[in-house]
Design a protein around this motif. Structure first.
Motif, PDB file in Angstrom:
ATOM      1  N   PRO A  95      -6.694  -2.607  27.333  1.00 27.69           N
ATOM      2  CA  PRO A  95      -7.051  -1.546  26.473  1.00 27.69           C
ATOM      3  C   PRO A  95      -8.095  -0.510  26.776  1.00 27.69           C
TER       4      PRO A  95
ATOM      5  N   VAL B 112       4.349  -4.132  24.879  1.00 27.87           N
ATOM      6  CA  VAL B 112       4.108  -4.078  23.512  1.00 27.87           C
ATOM      7  C   VAL B 112       3.981  -2.604  23.072  1.00 27.87           C
ATOM      8  N   PHE B 113       4.981  -2.202  22.415  1.00 27.53           N
ATOM      9  CA  PHE B 113       4.653  -0.859  21.921  1.00 27.53           C
ATOM     10  C   PHE B 113       4.676   0.302  23.212  1.00 27.53           C
TER      11      PHE B 113
ATOM     12  N   GLY C   9      -1.063   1.467  29.381  1.00 23.15           N
ATOM     13  CA  GLY C   9      -2.328   0.988  28.348  1.00 23.15           C
ATOM     14  C   GLY C   9      -1.749  -0.357  27.923  1.00 23.15           C
ATOM     15  N   GLY C  10      -2.622  -1.250  27.822  1.00 25.73           N
ATOM     16  CA  GLY C  10      -2.614  -2.591  27.211  1.00 25.73           C
ATOM     17  C   GLY C  10      -1.479  -3.378  27.785  1.00 25.73           C
ATOM     18  N   ASP C  11      -0.550  -3.947  27.223  1.00 22.00           N
ATOM     19  CA  ASP C  11       0.614  -4.526  27.662  1.00 22.00           C
ATOM     20  C   ASP C  11       1.784  -3.527  27.866  1.00 22.00           C
TER      21      ASP C  11
ATOM     22  N   THR D 117      -3.390  -6.819  25.376  1.00 24.29           N
ATOM     23  CA  THR D 117      -3.153  -5.890  24.520  1.00 24.29           C
ATOM     24  C   THR D 117      -3.914  -5.424  23.349  1.00 24.29           C
ATOM     25  N   ALA D 118      -4.016  -4.242  23.146  1.00 29.75           N
ATOM     26  CA  ALA D 118      -4.837  -3.626  21.943  1.00 29.75           C
ATOM     27  C   ALA D 118      -5.097  -4.340  20.877  1.00 29.75           C
TER      28      ALA D 118
ATOM     29  N   PRO E 230      -6.993   6.684  20.106  1.00 26.28           N
ATOM     30  CA  PRO E 230      -6.181   5.371  19.530  1.00 26.28           C
ATOM     31  C   PRO E 230      -6.872   4.345  18.730  1.00 26.28           C
ATOM     32  N   ALA E 231      -6.412   3.934  17.806  1.00 27.30           N
ATOM     33  CA  ALA E 231      -7.108   3.107  16.727  1.00 27.30           C
ATOM     34  C   ALA E 231      -6.221   1.792  16.449  1.00 27.30           C
ATOM     35  N   ILE E 232      -6.769   0.928  16.220  1.00 25.67           N
ATOM     36  CA  ILE E 232      -5.803  -0.228  15.543  1.00 25.67           C
ATOM     37  C   ILE E 232      -6.199  -0.750  14.342  1.00 25.67           C
TER      38      ILE E 232
ATOM     39  N   ALA F 172     -11.063   1.066  21.000  1.00 28.15           N
ATOM     40  CA  ALA F 172     -11.494  -0.392  21.041  1.00 28.15           C
ATOM     41  C   ALA F 172     -12.003  -0.776  22.675  1.00 28.15           C
TER      42      ALA F 172
ATOM     43  N   TYR G  17      -0.257  -1.119  15.172  1.00 23.92           N
ATOM     44  CA  TYR G  17      -0.604  -0.052  16.135  1.00 23.92           C
ATOM     45  C   TYR G  17      -0.113   1.167  15.673  1.00 23.92           C
ATOM     46  N   MET G  18      -0.876   2.373  16.481  1.00 24.85           N
ATOM     47  CA  MET G  18      -0.567   3.582  16.221  1.00 24.85           C
ATOM     48  C   MET G  18      -0.607   3.966  14.651  1.00 24.85           C
TER      49      MET G  18
HETATM   50  N1  SAH Z   1       1.117  -1.123  25.199  1.00 17.86           N
HETATM   51  C1  SAH Z   1      -0.174  -0.776  24.389  1.00 17.86           C
HETATM   52  C2  SAH Z   1       0.186  -0.184  23.087  1.00 17.86           C
HETATM   53  C3  SAH Z   1       0.938   0.986  23.209  1.00 17.86           C
HETATM   54  S1  SAH Z   1       1.150   2.025  21.709  1.00 17.86           S
HETATM   55  C4  SAH Z   1      -0.931  -1.969  24.136  1.00 17.86           C
HETATM   56  O1  SAH Z   1      -0.226  -3.238  24.427  1.00 17.86           O
HETATM   57  O2  SAH Z   1      -2.050  -2.053  23.785  1.00 17.86           O
HETATM   58  C5  SAH Z   1      -0.415   3.108  21.584  1.00 17.86           C
HETATM   59  C6  SAH Z   1      -1.425   2.452  20.421  1.00 17.86           C
HETATM   60  O3  SAH Z   1      -1.850   1.150  20.962  1.00 17.86           O
HETATM   61  C7  SAH Z   1      -2.319   3.341  19.797  1.00 17.86           C
HETATM   62  O4  SAH Z   1      -1.767   4.311  18.842  1.00 17.86           O
HETATM   63  C8  SAH Z   1      -3.288   2.208  19.220  1.00 17.86           C
HETATM   64  O5  SAH Z   1      -2.944   1.845  18.026  1.00 17.86           O
HETATM   65  C9  SAH Z   1      -3.187   1.161  20.158  1.00 17.86           C
HETATM   66  N2  SAH Z   1      -4.336   1.167  21.087  1.00 17.86           N
HETATM   67  C10 SAH Z   1      -4.169   1.163  22.528  1.00 17.86           C
HETATM   68  N3  SAH Z   1      -5.314   1.279  23.324  1.00 17.86           N
HETATM   69  C11 SAH Z   1      -6.378   1.068  22.229  1.00 17.86           C
HETATM   70  C12 SAH Z   1      -7.695   1.195  22.253  1.00 17.86           C
HETATM   71  N4  SAH Z   1      -8.353   0.960  23.179  1.00 17.86           N
HETATM   72  N5  SAH Z   1      -8.206   1.041  20.999  1.00 17.86           N
HETATM   73  C13 SAH Z   1      -7.586   1.050  19.858  1.00 17.86           C
HETATM   74  N6  SAH Z   1      -6.266   1.060  19.715  1.00 17.86           N
HETATM   75  C14 SAH Z   1      -5.565   1.233  20.874  1.00 17.86           C
END
Ligand code: SAH
Length: 504
Positions: free
Chosen positions: A13, A97-98, A92-94, A122-123, A232-234, A205, A175-176
């Protein structure tokens, strides 16, 4: 030609520590990295570690549509692999996952390109964790659902059944959809999810600048808007959010929220930066000075006659490393110094010597040249003796002058020079001008001068400084800087302690 391969790697993340070991290994050996906006620059820089890797930024640019960009990315991956390259596709993240990682895997599979998938943190799990919110918890949530708040018809997504999610009662992670949050919240309320269900939005995050807004399903959309939350926000909805009050930890660290510029030579910056980050600070590294070795010829000559010297004096870690490099070049090892007494200024210098199997005979109490001269003045084996002093060209003359006053014969050999490094200066300057820096650390009087030269006198005064000791403080004040913190001992550990103490 060896066939290429594509690794679909999750970067985590944001916090560079949350990249997997496998991901780091692959970044350390790939030819190309294809990444987008969610991947932190800091993570990329630290994992690539100065390696010459071709970088392809494929993040969103104004004007292009999502699917056109996605096709371009897939075509790029296929082309690079066909050219025989080892490609890391960093997401980013996994990746699954999205992240449209599945689509990229499909494209590679259908083109017959070998690929592997490296999952990431993942975030939707890491974000809540860094906000002190477990996504499941005994008695509070036995199920968790990950959903996107942003349904893009273009991506061919099936509409989310908000009614089913509202009734499920488990934790919901969105997400998103910072923009669509009000709509999602209304849908959940309309489908019967209780208005007083706790909710939180976690922005950026796991970054030092992470922000968390909390409320209930009824209030969270307004709260997020008032706080001007951006991507980005969760978003996390469910009773587990209440646990944050008890187990929030990230924002409670001693230096959380502090933005600190670290000005040191690159090689030495890492321990100070690492320590400050560990305590929660956001560190803007500014390699204000860079060590540039000079022609080693004179040092080689001196080392070839090392038995002529009674003393070898080393005043920095850099000097130790360069002397050792020269010893190796002259096929010498620690035994060559068997008859030479050794003095070192500073614990880091002494430690560097110990790493090479040498325990220095003299390490003065205070880590400044004056203190070493004082310590040597109490000994009877300095007068009339020969001293080898390999050091920086721009060092002060306190030590050679003091040694000569004690009757020693001193050979000063210039082995390196510290030069201004523009890299990083621009970033620090912008942050200083924007009022986004709380403190600047200075580890020597030369860093103070370099700092002012690098960012300009006026900008340099935008933030108070933390100085490693009285000599550095005096230099900083002479340059018009405000010294807010002065370390008691001239060590990194003491400097960090003083910074934490000020914060309390
Ligand atoms: N593959 C990524 C998600 C990609 S979709 C994962 O597994 O995390 C993009 C969304 O992920 C963003 O709009 C937000 O909702 C979330 N996201 C990714 N990084 C983030 C972070 N550092 N803090 C908060 N939300 C995050």
């Amino acid at each position: 030609m060896t066939p290429g391969i594509v690794y679909l790697v999750g970067a985590g993340p944001g916090d560079p520590g949350l990249l997997t070991i496998r991901g780091r290994e692959l970044l350390a050996s790939c030819d190309d990295v294809v990444y987008d906006a969610l991947v932190s620059e800091e993570l990329l820089a630290s994992a690539l570690n100065g390696r010459d890797v071709r970088r392809h930024f494929v993040g969103k640019r104004g004007g292009d549509t999502g699917s056109a960009r996605q096709q371009e990315i897939e075509a790029l991956l296929v082309r690079l692999a066909r050219d025989g390259r080892r490609v890391v596709r960093l997401k980013g993240g996994d990746p699954f996952v999205f992240g449209r990682g599945g689509e990229e895997a499909q494209a590679l599979a259908s083109a017959g390109i070998p690929f592997e998938v490296v999952p990431g943190v993942t975030a939707g799990i890491a974000g809540p964790a860094y906000a002190g919110i477990p996504v499941t918890h005994r008695g509070a949530a036995t199920a968790v659902t990950f959903a996107t708040g942003h349904e893009d018809p273009e991506k061919g997504e099936r509409a989310t059944d908000w009614g089913a999610l509202a009734r499920s009662g488990g934790t919901l992670v969105l997400y998103m959809g910072v923009r669509t949050l009000p709509d999602v919240v209304s849908a959940l309320l309309a489908e019967g999810r209780a208005a007083d269900t706790p909710a939180a939005v976690i922005e950026r995050a796991t970054y030092p600048s992470q922000r968390v807004v909390t409320g209930t399903l009824a209030t969270i959309a307004d709260r997020a808007r008032e706080a001007a939350v951006t991507a980005p926000a969760i978003t996390i909805i469910g009773d587990v959010v209440l646990l944050r009050e008890e187990i929030e930890w990230f924002e409670r660290r001693p230096l959380a929220g502090q933005r600190i510029v670290v000005t040191r030579a690159r090689a030495q910056a890492s321990s100070l930066s690492a320590r400050l980050r560990e305590l929660g600070a956001e560190v803007v590294e500014m390699p204000a000075i860079r060590v540039e070795p000079l022609d080693p010829g004179p040092l080689y000559d001196a080392l070839d006659r090392v038995n002529d010297y009674d003393w070898l004096m080393l005043t920095s870690q850099n000097a130790v490393e360069l002397v050792w490099r020269a010893m190796r070049a002259r096929a010498l090892d620690a035994r060559a110094l068997g008859h030479t007494r050794i003095a070192a200024i500073g614990r880091a210098t002494a430690d560097a010597l110990l790493d090479h199997g040498i325990a220095p005979d003299v390490v003065p109490e205070r880590f400044v040249a004056e203190s070493l001269v004082e310590a040597l003045g109490r000994r009877d084996d300095v007068e009339g003796r020969r001293v080898l002093l390999p050091r920086a060209t721009d060092a002060r003359d306190v030590l050679p002058d003091g040694l000569r006053a004690l009757g020693a014969r001193v050979d000063v050999v210039s082995i390196y020079r510290t030069v201004l490094d523009g890299d990083g200066a621009a970033r620090a300057r912008d942050r200083l001008r924007a009022g986004e820096i709380d403190l600047v650390t200075l580890s020597s009087s030369s860093t103070a001068r370099f700092f002012v030269d690098a960012v300009g006198a006026e900008t340099a005064r935008a933030a108070p400084v933390a100085s490693i000791g009285p000599v550095t403080s005096a230099a900083a004040r002479a340059l018009g800087l405000t010294v807010a913190v002065e370390s008691e001992a001239s060590t990194i550990a003491a400097l960090v302690d003083a910074i934490v103490a000020r914060r309390r």
